[in-house]
Structure formats: C-alpha cells, structure tokens
Design an enzyme around this catalytic site. Structure first.
Site, PDB file in Angstrom:
ATOM      1  N   ARG A   1     -30.447  18.153  86.369  1.00  0.00           N
ATOM      2  CA  ARG A   1     -31.625  18.471  85.920  1.00  0.00           C
ATOM      3  C   ARG A   1     -31.707  18.611  84.288  1.00  0.00           C
ATOM      4  O   ARG A   1     -32.201  19.457  83.828  1.00  0.00           O
ATOM      5  CB  ARG A   1     -32.127  19.863  86.478  1.00  0.00           C
ATOM      6  CG  ARG A   1     -32.382  19.954  87.980  1.00  0.00           C
ATOM      7  CD  ARG A   1     -33.161  21.046  88.337  1.00  0.00           C
ATOM      8  NE  ARG A   1     -33.524  21.102  89.667  1.00  0.00           N
ATOM      9  CZ  ARG A   1     -32.958  21.631  90.783  1.00  0.00           C
ATOM     10  NH1 ARG A   1     -31.495  22.086  90.457  1.00  0.00           N
ATOM     11  NH2 ARG A   1     -33.375  21.482  91.905  1.00  0.00           N
TER      12      ARG A   1
ATOM     13  N   LYS B   1     -37.519   8.195  74.148  1.00  0.00           N
ATOM     14  CA  LYS B   1     -37.988   7.553  75.169  1.00  0.00           C
ATOM     15  C   LYS B   1     -36.740   6.992  75.880  1.00  0.00           C
ATOM     16  O   LYS B   1     -35.622   6.369  75.294  1.00  0.00           O
ATOM     17  CB  LYS B   1     -38.780   6.544  74.856  1.00  0.00           C
ATOM     18  CG  LYS B   1     -40.005   6.661  74.121  1.00  0.00           C
ATOM     19  CD  LYS B   1     -40.800   5.297  74.169  1.00  0.00           C
ATOM     20  CE  LYS B   1     -42.283   5.537  73.635  1.00  0.00           C
ATOM     21  NZ  LYS B   1     -43.147   4.049  73.329  1.00  0.00           N
TER      22      LYS B   1
ATOM     23  N   GLU C   1     -38.204  -5.096  65.056  1.00  0.00           N
ATOM     24  CA  GLU C   1     -38.622  -3.791  65.414  1.00  0.00           C
ATOM     25  C   GLU C   1     -38.716  -3.115  63.833  1.00  0.00           C
ATOM     26  O   GLU C   1     -39.843  -2.429  63.656  1.00  0.00           O
ATOM     27  CB  GLU C   1     -37.749  -3.015  66.243  1.00  0.00           C
ATOM     28  CG  GLU C   1     -37.664  -3.160  67.630  1.00  0.00           C
ATOM     29  CD  GLU C   1     -38.971  -2.926  68.288  1.00  0.00           C
ATOM     30  OE1 GLU C   1     -39.814  -2.120  67.451  1.00  0.00           O
ATOM     31  OE2 GLU C   1     -39.343  -3.239  69.397  1.00  0.00           O
TER      32      GLU C   1
ATOM     33  N   GLU D   1     -46.458  10.375  73.023  1.00  0.00           N
ATOM     34  CA  GLU D   1     -47.206   9.185  73.136  1.00  0.00           C
ATOM     35  C   GLU D   1     -48.434   9.233  73.588  1.00  0.00           C
ATOM     36  O   GLU D   1     -49.187   8.432  74.388  1.00  0.00           O
ATOM     37  CB  GLU D   1     -46.696   8.140  73.883  1.00  0.00           C
ATOM     38  CG  GLU D   1     -47.119   6.598  73.601  1.00  0.00           C
ATOM     39  CD  GLU D   1     -46.181   5.489  74.021  1.00  0.00           C
ATOM     40  OE1 GLU D   1     -46.185   4.305  73.381  1.00  0.00           O
ATOM     41  OE2 GLU D   1     -45.534   5.707  75.051  1.00  0.00           O
TER      42      GLU D   1
ATOM     43  N   HIS E   1     -36.087  -9.109  73.275  1.00  0.00           N
ATOM     44  CA  HIS E   1     -36.997  -7.873  73.139  1.00  0.00           C
ATOM     45  C   HIS E   1     -37.775  -8.141  71.703  1.00  0.00           C
ATOM     46  O   HIS E   1     -38.898  -8.526  71.672  1.00  0.00           O
ATOM     47  CB  HIS E   1     -36.599  -6.737  73.444  1.00  0.00           C
ATOM     48  CG  HIS E   1     -37.701  -5.550  73.025  1.00  0.00           C
ATOM     49  ND1 HIS E   1     -38.893  -5.227  73.564  1.00  0.00           N
ATOM     50  CD2 HIS E   1     -37.459  -4.644  71.793  1.00  0.00           C
ATOM     51  CE1 HIS E   1     -39.512  -4.465  73.270  1.00  0.00           C
ATOM     52  NE2 HIS E   1     -38.957  -3.922  71.962  1.00  0.00           N
TER      53      HIS E   1
END
Length: 370
Positions: free
Chosen positions: A121, A143, A185, A237, A264
């Site tokens: 957890r 994220k 990026e 977000e 990416h």
C-alpha cells in the site's frame, strides 16, 4: 554546478527536491541517512543502465542492497513485469520500512514508481534518472504507469517521489536517439511555457548538442522548474497539467501505430509538428511561430516526418483512446505562440485541451507525411 529545484504539491502537502548537476548521485547516501535512517533499501534498475553505471549506483547504496534488473525498452512497462518485481520484493521479505530506488529512464521511472505506490500500500520512492527524457520529464511530477494493448500509460497512479537525483554524468553515454528523446521533451516545455528557454535553446544549440555539462544542467533545471510549477498547480492533471501534453496526442498515436518501436521523444517531436500545423490551420498560431518551432526541431536533429510504413488508420484509432479524449473524441493542446497555449474555452472558462474538426486533424497528419 549543482541546482536544487523544489517541487511542491500543496493539495497533498508533499514537497521534495530535484537535485541537478554533475555527480549529484554522490549525495544519495547522505539523503537516505538524513531522511530514511534505519530503513532497508531496494533498487529497480534498467538493465542497460546497470551494465554501464551499476557500479556507481551500488556505491551510493547500502551494502547488500538488492538491485532488480528490468529489460530495457518500452516492452517492459507491463502488468506482468510489475507483478514479477513485486513478487521478487515480497520473496525477499522487504517490508513497509523499505525505500525503493528507481534507476533508469522513463520506463523504469514509471514502472518502479508504480511498484512503490502499490507495494504494501505504498513505500517511499527515490528516482535516479539516467536519461535526459527521464530527467526533464518522467522523474518529476509523480506520474507512474504501465502500458496495455489499448494504449500507453493507461493504468497507473500519481505518486510523488521522495527525491530526484538527476546526475548529468549519465547523459555522456546516452546514444544519440535516446539523448534526442529528452531534447524533444525539453523543447516541448519551452514551446508551451517559456519563450526565454525556447530562445536560449535556439541560441545555444551547439553547446546543447555537444552535451556541455553546464548547458545540460541549465536545460534540465529549467525544464524541471516549468514542470514543477505546473505540477504544483495541478497535480492530478485535471486542468493546467494538460499543457504538458502538447505533441503527445498525435505522438502517442504514432507510438501505438508502430507498436512502440518509435522512440517517445521522436514521436512527440512529430506530434508537435502535426499539432502546430493544426493550430495554424485553426487560425490560432502565426506562420512565423510555427516556422521557429519546426526550425528548432529540425536543427537539433529530430525528424519532422513520420517513418515509412506508419498506417494513418492506426494513428487515428489510437487518438480515440488518448487520456484526454472525451466520448472517444480526441482533444489537443493548442499552441497560440512560442511559450503560450490556449487556456480558455469559448465561454471564457479555464480549459487546456480542445477537440478539433476532422479536416484540421487531417491537415496535421499530412504535415508529417500521413
């Protein structure tokens, strides 16, 4: 040269530092001793990063720290790999008094962060990015996630790290395509949020492409500051953070259509080309601003055309599963100028992604050869 960038998420009362510079990994032992004394430590590392830099990582970790290797590449971001890592940690009887260190690029950052978020957890997580892409983006903001056959990063949680150590020395050995992933990026952040950073990249292209340590430290720190400001305002977000997805709607579609063979950053660069052309077609972006963006993308060595063999239909199908889509209708971040995106809907309410007519999407896809 070392830069410390604070990241705060006021809604969840968390804060941490991103430490950027040459050899900053050497500060990890002191951080663990000061903030997690008495805890056990485990690490999850990218196999290639461990091959090249594993000795440095192990020197910064307590003796006998287990280091679990993850096969390099996007194919490792799966439910099966996450389960394998969790079972390995459990088999070693590592409890909630464990700190997990993620060592690698965006794949390991996303995967190890997700493991840390759900293991017993939740246990603390420290990110040590070894790629420029992970340093400027994936390691900051919390994220985490894995891919599924339906799309990229569709399963995951927001889990902020306890700290990030972005050591510029790791960038010296990056293959050029991997280095350009991160440049894409950083360029995206400049294009959407910081006209001064964009101008600095235009003027300092030589030092950047030659990987001069000071230039890289400044670039990473500037990109992290942009992302930190956005994350502080919108951790989950639900609004402003969507601006960081400029180029990603089309970019993720390209990745999906190539079964994630396309890198990416390369996909995001092509996505920015397509989505800037869409903004121009929609009357939101001046041709001069689009020209500057395309010129910088091209000058750093990123492609502005989709690879041969990409199926347009697969890209369009992937757009419907994008995280910003509503009712299967894709939405796009709309660039209005270098350093500024549209942030209001027609009623003047805050909004950061918008649907586009099919003919506008078509224009964008044709701009990259689809």
């Amino acid at each position: 040269m070392t830069v410390r960038v604070p990241v705060e998420t006021p809604g969840h009362h968390t804060s941490y530092e991103v430490v950027v510079g040459d050899s900053v990994l050497d500060g990890l032992p002191a951080f663990l001793a000061a903030n997690h004394a008495g805890r056990r430590v485990a690490a999850i590392g990218d196999a290639e990063a461990l091959r090249q830099h594993g000795d440095r990582l192990r020197a910064a970790l307590p003796a006998a720290t287990p280091v679990l290797a993850v096969p390099s590449g996007e194919a490792s971001k799966t439910r099966a790999e996450k389960a394998r890592l969790e079972d390995e940690l459990l088999s070693r009887r590592l409890g909630r008094d464990t700190v997990l260190v993620g060592f690698g690029g965006g794949v390991v950052t996303d995967l190890a962060g997700f493991v840390a978020a759900t293991y017993l957890r939740g246990i603390p997580f420290v990110a040590v990015p070894t790629t420029l892409l992970a340093a400027v983006d994936a390691s900051v903001g919390g994220k985490t996630g894995i891919n599924t056959p339906h799309g990229k990063n569709l399963i995951g949680v927001i889990r902020q790290p306890a700290a990030v150590f972005a050591d510029i020395r790791f960038l010296e050995t990056l293959p050029e395509p991997e280095f350009l992933n991160g440049v894409a990026e950083a360029l995206k952040m400049a294009a959407t949020s910081d006209p001064e950073l964009f101008s600095g990249m235009e003027k300092g292209i030589g030092a950047l492409t030659e990987r001069e340590p000071g230039a890289l430290t400044r670039l990473v720190a500037a990109a992290v500051r942009i992302k930190a400001a956005v994350v502080s305002a919108d951790e989950r977000e639900s609004g402003l953070r969507e601006v960081l997805n400029f180029g990603h709607t089309i970019g993720h579609g390209l990745e999906s259509a190539t079964d994630y063979v396309l890198a990416h950053g390369a996909a995001v660069a092509m996505g920015m080309v397509a989505e800037s052309r869409m903004a121009r077609r929609a009357g939101c972006l001046a041709p001069t601003a689009e020209d500057r963006l395309l010129a910088l993308i091209d000058s750093v060595g990123l492609s502005v055309r989709a690879p041969d063999g990409v199926e347009r239909g697969r890209v369009l199908a992937a757009l419907e599963s994008d995280k910003k889509a509503r009712g299967g209708e894709p939405r796009f971040v709309v660039l209005e100028d270098i350093g500024r995106v549209r942030d209001r809907d027609e009623e003047g309410r805050p909004a950061y992604s918008f649907p586009m007519p099919p003919e506008v999407v078509d224009t964008g896809l044709r701009a990259i050869g689809l």
